[in-house]
Scaffold this motif. Sequence first.
Motif, PDB file in Angstrom:
ATOM      1  N   PHE A   1       0.968  -1.250   0.333  1.00  9.93           N
ATOM      2  CA  PHE A   1      -0.325  -0.486   0.391  1.00  9.93           C
ATOM      3  C   PHE A   1       0.769   1.528  -0.223  1.00  9.93           C
ATOM      4  CE2 PHE A   1      -2.446  -3.841   2.624  1.00  9.93           C
ATOM      5  CZ  PHE A   1      -3.102  -2.944   2.126  1.00  9.93           C
ATOM      6  N   ALA A   2       0.684   2.361  -0.481  1.00  7.80           N
ATOM      7  CA  ALA A   2       1.649   3.708  -0.666  1.00  7.80           C
ATOM      8  C   ALA A   2       0.001   4.322   0.825  1.00  7.80           C
ATOM      9  CB  ALA A   2       1.067   4.371  -2.095  1.00  7.80           C
ATOM     10  N   ILE A   3       0.350   4.675   1.497  1.00 11.79           N
ATOM     11  CA  ILE A   3      -0.195   5.306   2.753  1.00 11.79           C
ATOM     12  C   ILE A   3       0.921   6.862   2.657  1.00 11.79           C
ATOM     13  CG2 ILE A   3      -0.400   4.932   5.426  1.00 11.79           C
ATOM     14  CD1 ILE A   3      -1.159   2.762   3.522  1.00 11.79           C
ATOM     15  N   PRO A   4      -0.381   7.572   2.222  1.00 10.52           N
ATOM     16  CA  PRO A   4      -0.097   9.612   1.965  1.00 10.52           C
ATOM     17  C   PRO A   4       0.715   9.818   3.172  1.00 10.52           C
ATOM     18  CG  PRO A   4      -2.337   9.049   2.386  1.00 10.52           C
ATOM     19  CD  PRO A   4      -1.825   7.955   2.249  1.00 10.52           C
ATOM     20  N   PRO A   5       1.832  10.960   3.085  1.00  8.16           N
ATOM     21  CA  PRO A   5       1.328  11.710   4.634  1.00  8.16           C
ATOM     22  C   PRO A   5      -0.362  12.051   5.261  1.00  8.16           C
ATOM     23  CG  PRO A   5       2.545  12.405   2.857  1.00  8.16           C
ATOM     24  CD  PRO A   5       1.873  11.527   2.586  1.00  8.16           C
ATOM     25  N   GLU A   6      -0.598  12.172   4.798  1.00  6.09           N
ATOM     26  CA  GLU A   6      -1.299  12.785   6.486  1.00  6.09           C
ATOM     27  C   GLU A   6      -2.461  11.337   6.276  1.00  6.09           C
ATOM     28  OE1 GLU A   6      -1.057  15.856   2.495  1.00  6.09           O
ATOM     29  OE2 GLU A   6      -1.228  13.571   2.351  1.00  6.09           O
TER      30      GLU A   6
ATOM     31  N   GLY B   1       1.652  12.481   8.879  1.00 13.44           N
ATOM     32  CA  GLY B   1       1.756  13.852   8.982  1.00 13.44           C
ATOM     33  C   GLY B   1       2.246  14.964   7.910  1.00 13.44           C
ATOM     34  N   GLN B   2       2.245  15.613   7.910  1.00  9.90           N
ATOM     35  CA  GLN B   2       2.618  16.888   6.805  1.00  9.90           C
ATOM     36  C   GLN B   2       4.240  17.611   8.233  1.00  9.90           C
ATOM     37  OE1 GLN B   2       3.276  17.184   3.691  1.00  9.90           O
ATOM     38  NE2 GLN B   2       1.420  16.745   2.607  1.00  9.90           N
ATOM     39  N   PRO B   3       4.933  17.806   7.246  1.00 16.33           N
ATOM     40  CA  PRO B   3       5.366  18.732   8.274  1.00 16.33           C
ATOM     41  C   PRO B   3       4.970  20.135   8.731  1.00 16.33           C
ATOM     42  CG  PRO B   3       7.239  18.243   6.252  1.00 16.33           C
ATOM     43  CD  PRO B   3       5.414  18.017   5.492  1.00 16.33           C
ATOM     44  N   ASN B   4       5.173  20.545   9.739  1.00 19.50           N
ATOM     45  CA  ASN B   4       4.711  21.503  10.776  1.00 19.50           C
ATOM     46  C   ASN B   4       6.052  22.613  10.398  1.00 19.50           C
ATOM     47  OD1 ASN B   4       4.410  24.041  12.401  1.00 19.50           O
ATOM     48  ND2 ASN B   4       2.278  22.962  13.086  1.00 19.50           N
ATOM     49  N   PRO B   5       6.053  23.318   9.705  1.00 17.02           N
ATOM     50  CA  PRO B   5       7.491  24.769  10.094  1.00 17.02           C
ATOM     51  C   PRO B   5       7.337  25.377  11.884  1.00 17.02           C
ATOM     52  CG  PRO B   5       5.495  25.750   8.406  1.00 17.02           C
ATOM     53  CD  PRO B   5       4.703  23.984   9.188  1.00 17.02           C
ATOM     54  N   ASN B   6       5.852  25.411  12.265  1.00 12.70           N
ATOM     55  CA  ASN B   6       6.013  25.736  14.239  1.00 12.70           C
ATOM     56  C   ASN B   6       7.085  24.811  15.121  1.00 12.70           C
ATOM     57  OD1 ASN B   6       4.678  27.727  13.301  1.00 12.70           O
ATOM     58  ND2 ASN B   6       3.093  27.131  14.052  1.00 12.70           N
TER      59      ASN B   6
ATOM     60  N   LEU C   1       9.632  11.427   9.216  1.00 10.25           N
ATOM     61  CA  LEU C   1       9.206  10.531   8.382  1.00 10.25           C
ATOM     62  C   LEU C   1       7.884  11.938   7.954  1.00 10.25           C
ATOM     63  CD1 LEU C   1       9.063   6.719   8.971  1.00 10.25           C
ATOM     64  CD2 LEU C   1      10.939   8.375   7.882  1.00 10.25           C
ATOM     65  N   ALA C   2       7.694  12.710   8.679  1.00  7.79           N
ATOM     66  CA  ALA C   2       7.242  13.501   7.837  1.00  7.79           C
ATOM     67  C   ALA C   2       6.817  14.426   6.682  1.00  7.79           C
ATOM     68  CB  ALA C   2       6.440  15.021   9.140  1.00  7.79           C
ATOM     69  N   GLY C   3       5.529  13.988   5.691  1.00  8.22           N
ATOM     70  CA  GLY C   3       5.414  14.652   4.445  1.00  8.22           C
ATOM     71  C   GLY C   3       5.691  13.155   3.251  1.00  8.22           C
ATOM     72  N   GLU C   4       6.532  12.186   4.122  1.00 15.27           N
ATOM     73  CA  GLU C   4       6.662  11.569   3.465  1.00 15.27           C
ATOM     74  C   GLU C   4       5.929  10.466   2.939  1.00 15.27           C
ATOM     75  OE1 GLU C   4       9.497   9.671   2.103  1.00 15.27           O
ATOM     76  OE2 GLU C   4      10.711  11.541   2.924  1.00 15.27           O
ATOM     77  N   THR C   5       5.009   9.681   1.364  1.00 16.69           N
ATOM     78  CA  THR C   5       4.270   8.869   0.833  1.00 16.69           C
ATOM     79  C   THR C   5       5.234   7.702   1.032  1.00 16.69           C
ATOM     80  OG1 THR C   5       3.235  10.071  -0.224  1.00 16.69           O
ATOM     81  CG2 THR C   5       2.842   7.339  -0.400  1.00 16.69           C
ATOM     82  N   ILE C   6       4.978   6.439   2.789  1.00 19.79           N
ATOM     83  CA  ILE C   6       5.442   5.041   3.034  1.00 19.79           C
ATOM     84  C   ILE C   6       4.167   4.326   2.014  1.00 19.79           C
ATOM     85  CG2 ILE C   6       6.098   3.698   4.906  1.00 19.79           C
ATOM     86  CD1 ILE C   6       7.151   6.557   5.301  1.00 19.79           C
TER      87      ILE C   6
END
Length: 149
Positions: free
Chosen positions: A63-68, A72-77, A129-134
């Motif tokens: 399976f390709a698991i999207p970041p969401e 998750g997506q990287p948070n600049p904060n 691994l934030a932002g990566e499709t796994i």
Amino acid sequence: MNALPIGPNTKVTLHFALKLGSGDVVDSNFEADAAQFTVGDGNLLPGFEEALFGLIAGDEKSFAIPPEKAFGQPNPNNVQDVKRDEFAADFPLEVGLVIGFSDAAGAENPAVIRSFDDQTVVVDFNHPLAGETITFDVRIIDVAPVVTH
């Protein structure tokens, strides 16, 4: 082998591998003992659990698991500047180094050093691994009902 599909109230035994888009393996237990989890116990991220729903013992899937649905997506904060003198003078700083920081509750949080100079170390507290499709490769060994008393 039974034909019970993975879903709520099931206990799953499986081999798995997590891979980046580059094909690099992040984690795998195909060469080790199988892992076990109960659906909903928090040992597997919900996006990974959902991908398994409906599979039965003997199934092998990728399976390709999207970041969401993964890390998750990287948070600049979550990228912060830390004063260089907060690190020991002999601490070997290196870009890409993963280090642990303790939070106020004493829990260990991994962070990645993004850059540094004599004054400041830029530390990224996003999951590595934030932002990566796994890519999630699985081989289902067993699916059993959860027995409640």
